[in-house]
Design a protein around this motif. Structure first.
Motif, short mmCIF file in Angstrom:
data_model
loop_
_atom_site.label_atom_id
_atom_site.label_comp_id
_atom_site.label_asym_id
_atom_site.label_seq_id
_atom_site.Cartn_x
_atom_site.Cartn_y
_atom_site.Cartn_z
N MET A 89 2.65 17.44 -40.68
CA MET A 89 3.88 17.84 -41.36
C MET A 89 4.89 16.71 -41.26
SD MET A 89 4.37 21.75 -40.10
CE MET A 89 3.54 21.55 -38.54
N HIS A 97 2.26 29.39 -36.41
CA HIS A 97 2.30 30.32 -35.27
C HIS A 97 1.85 31.73 -35.72
CE1 HIS A 97 4.19 27.32 -32.68
NE2 HIS A 97 4.89 26.98 -33.74
N HIS A 120 -1.56 21.96 -37.84
CA HIS A 120 -0.14 22.14 -37.52
C HIS A 120 0.30 21.13 -36.47
CE1 HIS A 120 3.35 25.13 -37.11
NE2 HIS A 120 3.62 24.17 -36.22
N ASP A 167 1.12 21.25 -32.33
CA ASP A 167 2.54 21.42 -32.71
C ASP A 167 3.33 20.12 -32.53
OD1 ASP A 167 4.60 22.84 -33.82
OD2 ASP A 167 4.93 24.18 -32.12
N HIS A 189 3.68 18.36 -36.16
CA HIS A 189 4.86 17.72 -36.76
C HIS A 189 4.79 16.22 -36.51
CE1 HIS A 189 6.98 21.61 -37.33
NE2 HIS A 189 6.20 21.96 -36.33
N HIS A 215 6.64 28.49 -40.82
CA HIS A 215 6.74 28.95 -39.44
C HIS A 215 7.33 30.36 -39.46
CE1 HIS A 215 6.27 24.74 -38.47
NE2 HIS A 215 6.47 24.92 -37.17
ZN ZN Z 1 5.54 23.79 -35.62
#
Ligand code: ZN
Ligand code: ADE
Length: 327
Positions: free
Chosen positions: A89, A212, A8, A269, A10, A188
């Motif tokens: 991502m 999450h 995970h 994240d 971005h 998410h």
């Molecule tokens: Zn995220």
């Protein structure tokens, strides 16, 4: 060094201030100085402001070579910390807002993943990700692009963004499109939204993982459902503390979810926004949550197993983990 794996991150949120400044200069983009907090961090007041700063910084990624630079810099840094596998991502919506087609954005990313493998031995894969607050129609369009233009390194479909926007069921058409085309999915949920948001996501969307998912801890019956279904949680402890979901690591439910039998992984994240790295997340899991080296290796095993890469790639990664465990 324990082999690390991350599910995970971005991609547009992985570019640090120095790289964003360089891309802004290269592309003639003027950025407000207020979005930076020194050399290594971005500055934002709350989650809404985070999304605003994030969009401004992402707007500097304007060409395939920019995506190449962001992807390679991130994967090289992860490899330096001992990571063997990273799922990134990517957001075709952000690419489009910066003037790039789906194909343009993917071109730079996949070239960098190949180079990172060659130069640093790290395996990278892409999860094409839509943005919840951009709405269900854009989400369908993103899924359509991923399905219409398949690539061996694009291994999944996901959704981030403001969890309070729309309902999970509104996004069922987008997720079904991706899922039916063979792309496994993650969403998410349970980041800012409570257990009801997690239940809604699980009821409406064909997901095997949750971005999450931590607020599921507030509902023991839901936690049992996560355990029974083998749903993997992409837990991002520092992100949750930085965005104020929890007051500190002492309040974070990583340990409670793990002890309840949930499949938990560790993730960064948006590293330069939250002042973290995947290596730091593993270190704090040891220091704050009391995980032993064997437990941390177990987290890596969970991440590889729940990863969306093909079976042969996962077998190779597990063999690398086993080789480390046996030493
Ligand atoms: Zn995220
Ligand atoms: N997009 C980038 N970071 C995010 C986060 N932490 N939550 C939701 N959407 C995001």
């Amino acid at each position: 060094m324990i082999p690390l794996a991350e599910l995970h991150c971005h991609l547009e949120g992985a570019a640090g201030p120095a790289l964003v400044r360089r891309l802004a200069a290269r592309n003639g983009v003027l950025l407000p100085a207020t979005i930076f907090a020194g050399e290594a961090r971005f500055a934002f007041a709350d989650f809404a402001d985070f999304l605003r700063v994030y969009d401004l910084a992402a707007g500097c990624i304007r060409a395939p070579e920019d995506y190449y630079d962001v992807t390679l810099a991130y994967l090289a840094a992860c490899a330096g910390e001992g990571a063997v596998y990273v799922e990134l991502m990517s957001s075709p919506d952000h690419a489009a807002a910066a003037g790039m087609t789906y194909a343009d954005h993917l071109e730079g990313i996949v070239a960098a993943i190949a180079e990172a493998r060659r130069a640093h031995g790290i395996v990278g894969r892409v999860i094409v990700t839509c943005v919840r607050h951009f709405g269900p129609e854009r989400a369908v369009e993103v899924a359509r692009q991923a399905v219409a233009d398949p690539h061996s390194l694009v291994v999944g479909f996901g959704m981030g963004g403001d969890e309070s926007a729309y309902s999970a069921a509104d996004f069922a058409p987008a997720f079904q499109l991706a899922h039916d085309a063979g792309l496994p999915c993650t969403v998410h949920a349970g980041e800012f939204g409570g257990p009801e948001s997690v239940r809604a996501a699980l009821a409406a969307l064909p997901v095997s993982r949750l971005g999450h998912g931590v607020r599921a801890v507030e509902d023991p019956e839901l936690v049992r459902m996560l355990v029974d279904r083998g749903v993997t949680l992409e837990v991002c402890p520092t992100s949750n503390v930085a965005t104020g979901v929890y007051g500190g690591y002492g309040e974070h439910p990583f340990r409670a979810l793990r002890d309840a039998g949930c499949r938990v992984t560790l993730n960064s994240d948006d590293p330069p926004y939250f002042g973290t790295t995947i290596g730091r997340e593993y270190r704090l899991a040891a220091d704050e949550f009391g995980l032993s080296d064997a437990a941390l290796a177990g987290v890596t095993r969970t991440a590889i197993t729940a990863g969306f890469a093909d079976a042969a790639t996962k077998a190779g990664l597990l063999a690398r983990l086993d080789a480390w465990t046996e030493t």
